[in-house]
Design an enzyme around this catalytic site. Structure first.
Site, PDB file in Angstrom:
ATOM      1  CE  LYS A 201      47.775  31.035  46.620  1.00 54.96           C
ATOM      2  NZ  LYS A 201      48.345  29.963  45.777  1.00 54.96           N
ATOM      3  CD  GLU A 276      56.721  44.068  41.356  1.00 53.00           C
ATOM      4  OE1 GLU A 276      56.770  44.261  40.117  1.00 53.00           O
ATOM      5  OE2 GLU A 276      57.139  44.879  42.189  1.00 53.00           O
ATOM      6  CB  CYS A 310      56.380  39.417  34.654  1.00 50.26           C
ATOM      7  SG  CYS A 310      57.675  39.596  35.885  1.00 50.26           S
ATOM      8  CD  GLU A 407      52.389  38.694  31.093  1.00 49.00           C
ATOM      9  OE1 GLU A 407      51.414  38.575  31.856  1.00 49.00           O
ATOM     10  OE2 GLU A 407      53.526  39.002  31.493  1.00 49.00           O
TER      11      GLU A 407
HETATM   12  P1  ADP Z   1      48.714  32.531  36.358  1.00 50.37           P
HETATM   13  O1  ADP Z   1      47.370  32.671  35.712  1.00 50.37           O
HETATM   14  O2  ADP Z   1      49.832  32.910  35.493  1.00 50.37           O
HETATM   15  O3  ADP Z   1      48.885  31.238  37.117  1.00 50.37           O
HETATM   16  P2  ADP Z   1      47.751  33.950  38.561  1.00 50.37           P
HETATM   17  O4  ADP Z   1      47.750  35.419  38.690  1.00 50.37           O
HETATM   18  O5  ADP Z   1      46.470  33.253  38.305  1.00 50.37           O
HETATM   19  O6  ADP Z   1      48.784  33.648  37.443  1.00 50.37           O
HETATM   20  O7  ADP Z   1      48.407  33.245  39.812  1.00 50.37           O
HETATM   21  C1  ADP Z   1      49.431  33.801  40.602  1.00 50.37           C
HETATM   22  C2  ADP Z   1      49.154  33.464  42.045  1.00 50.37           C
HETATM   23  O8  ADP Z   1      47.923  34.034  42.432  1.00 50.37           O
HETATM   24  C3  ADP Z   1      49.034  31.961  42.361  1.00 50.37           C
HETATM   25  O9  ADP Z   1      49.618  31.721  43.624  1.00 50.37           O
HETATM   26  C4  ADP Z   1      47.540  31.772  42.426  1.00 50.37           C
HETATM   27  O10 ADP Z   1      47.151  30.694  43.257  1.00 50.37           O
HETATM   28  C5  ADP Z   1      47.090  33.076  43.032  1.00 50.37           C
HETATM   29  N1  ADP Z   1      45.696  33.433  42.770  1.00 50.37           N
HETATM   30  C6  ADP Z   1      44.939  33.101  41.709  1.00 50.37           C
HETATM   31  N2  ADP Z   1      43.698  33.598  41.836  1.00 50.37           N
HETATM   32  C7  ADP Z   1      43.653  34.266  43.015  1.00 50.37           C
HETATM   33  C8  ADP Z   1      42.652  35.013  43.711  1.00 50.37           C
HETATM   34  N3  ADP Z   1      41.442  35.167  43.223  1.00 50.37           N
HETATM   35  N4  ADP Z   1      42.978  35.568  44.894  1.00 50.37           N
HETATM   36  C9  ADP Z   1      44.214  35.436  45.404  1.00 50.37           C
HETATM   37  N5  ADP Z   1      45.190  34.756  44.796  1.00 50.37           N
HETATM   38  C10 ADP Z   1      44.939  34.166  43.617  1.00 50.37           C
END
Ligand code: ADP
Ligand code: MG
Length: 503
Positions: A201, A276, A310, A407
């Site tokens: 995804k 990560e 990161c 961060e």
């Molecule tokens: P950022 O806030 O920097 O975008 P995230 O950690 O929110 O970083 O996003 C990284 C990835 O995790 C994206 O692919 C996002 O769609 C996904 N993501 C965000 N929230 C969730 C969740 N609750 N469960 C699984 N994946 C998630």
């Protein structure tokens, strides 16, 4: 001179072709989900918009996966794993398959780079380098297929005991938007070389190179269902993948906050988890360092990809005797870093990924000033279109300030003085993160001593940010679980079976 001009023109034409192909592909219509070897609409029929962060214009629509599509993709991946179309293949054939993918990436590198730049905003020279690295990552993992070994365990004369290192099965992979093609390649190649099938995804904010990569991979005739590509939102598609009872492993790259939610979701079936996560990496400069190199690297790391990395060295610890000099030189150099159109060859910083990220970064610059740090550079708002933020440098920062602890994921540097080696190590480690670190000194003993003392998964000495797929990467403390790259990443995508025979 004639030669140089010819070379420059050829390079420009090549990039133009890449850009033209990228625009043609993006304009060719809405993008779909890859499930079980077929490109399909989302079950809901829903799509979301993909925006170019340097122009704020709509690039295209993409099918929006939710839990029903995740269910279908997990079933397809399970079927592909169980029918052994991939894991049952000879390891040599798997190597060849991964090398074919690497060649595909190389053949389409200019197009992939241009798609990445339009979607994510990173400078084209950077996305071009990243596309080449993506191909190398497939080659690196291609080499592993034939080298994933079990062992023979000593036993008595009528026994025979050995181990098999087997794939985990169906892997769910969730990646962020900061360097999408690299993130996708690391995840895909690592899972594939070990014989797993997968559902990836990509991030909703930049998913296009992942989709184009999946198309290119499909052209290499991978068995259907081995790779499934499902763009969608985190709270729906991502959460469904992390929770799914028939997913054997979840690999996540993203924020520490979401990483914790992934861990919670994984308890549904105790799937294996690697993470990560974020970083707030210390970059430590001693007075005896090669200051020219240290200053160059310090600026490059906090400005690279507009700070959306990161492992960026966002906390610059400088020995008090050279603090003012280094601060002044860093500020002067950062001021020369051009911000603007990522398609222009001399651009150093493209836009941030979204208006939300830009506002977040600007709010940290305000917090730094409010907290008493001294803003040496940056801070003024961009007036035109696009989510641009110019490099910002703070000195007089103390470790307790928010800008030194949280961060930011933007081009913001905190310069912090230290007294001596112990002080540098103490302050460097005074963070909940532990992803990367660096130390600059000409004293070999001190370099290794400090490298050992810093609590980080990767430490550079007299360099910053260099990577090699053979070097493990991952976090101490709240920067993650497990490692990507190297032998450790093979372990993270396999499990050990012990077999005993009584003769
Ligand atoms: P950022 O806030 O920097 O975008 P995230 O950690 O929110 O970083 O996003 C990284 C990835 O995790 C994206 O692919 C996002 O769609 C996904 N993501 C965000 N929230 C969730 C969740 N609750 N469960 C699984 N994946 C998630
Ligand atoms: Mg985008």
């Amino acid at each position: 001179m004639g030669n140089e001009t010819a070379t420059a023109t050829a390079a420009a034409n090549k990039a133009d072709t890449g850009l033209a192909r990228a625009l043609a592909w993006i304009g060719s219509g809405p993008k779909r989900l890859l499930i079980g070897g077929r490109w399909v609409e989302a079950a809901s029929g829903k799509t979301f918009e993909v925006i170019n962060p340097s122009t704020e214009e709509l690039l295209c629509h993409v099918a929006e996966a939710n839990s029903a599509d995740i269910d279908a993709a997990v079933a397809a991946a399970r079927h592909a794993f169980d029918n052994s179309s991939w894991v049952g293949m000879s390891p040599h054939a798997r190597t060849r398959a991964l090398l074919r993918i690497a060649d595909q990436i190389d053949r389409h590198a200019d197009e992939l780079a241009a798609i990445e730049t339009l979607d994510n905003g990173m400078p084209l020279w950077f996305s071009t380098a990243v596309a080449t690295t993506a191909a190398d990552i497939f080659r690196y993992y291609g080499g592993w297929c034939t080298k994933i070994l079990g062992s023979t365990i000593p036993s008595d004369a009528s026994g025979f005991v050995y181990t098999l290192r087997e794939p985990l099965g169906v892997c769910g992979q969730i990646i962020p938007w900061n360097v999408p093609i690299l993130m996708a390649s690391i995840k895909l190649a690592n899972a594939l070389c070990c014989g797993n099938t997968l559902i990836l995804k990509p991030a909703e904010l930049a998913c296009l190179t992942s989709l184009r990569l999946a198309e290119l991979i499909q052209e290499t005739d991978l068995p259907p269902g081995v790779i499934n590509m499902l763009p969608g939102f985190g709270a729906t598609a991502g959460a469904a993948l992390a929770l799914h009872p028939d997913v054997d492993k979840i690999a996540f790259t993203g924020s520490t906050a979401i990483g914790k939610q992934i861990v919670q979701a994984s308890t549904s079936n105790l799937k294996k988890v690697t993470l990560e996560l974020g970083g707030k990496s210390p970059n430590v400069i001693f007075a005896d360092a090669d200051l020219d190199k240290a200053v160059q690297a310090a600026v490059k790391t906090f400005c690279g990809n507009s700070g959306q990395v990161c492992s960026a060295g966002t906390r610059l610890f400088v020995h008090e005797s050279v603090h003012d000099e280094v601060s002044e030189r860093v500020t002067r150099l950062a001021a020369t870093y051009t911000v603007g159109d990522p398609l222009a060859p001399d651009t150093k910083l493209g836009p941030l990924i979204s208006a939300k990220q830009r506002d977040r970064v600007l709010s940290y610059i305000e917090a730094g000033q409010a907290g008493g740090a001294s803003l040496q550079l940056g801070g003024s708002q961009w007036s035109g279109r696009g989510y641009f933020v110019a490099p910002a440098v703070f000195d007089g920062v103390t470790n307790g300030m928010r800008i030194a602890q949280e961060e930011i994921f933007g081009p913001v540097l905190s310069i912090i003085p230290f007294r001596d080696e112990d002080d540098a190590v103490f302050k460097g480690n005074d963070t909940t993160y532990g992803l990367s670190a660096a130390v600059w000194t000409r004293d070999v003993a001190r370099a290794h001593k400090v490298a050992r003392a810093l609590k980080a998964g990767r430490v550079w000495i007299n360099t910053y940010g260099e990577a090699d797929p053979a070097m493990p990467f991952g976090g101490y403390k709240q920067s993650g679980w497990g490692r990507e790259f190297g032998q450790e990443s093979i372990d993270a995508y396999t499990q050990v079976k012990a077999v005993m025979l009584r003769m």
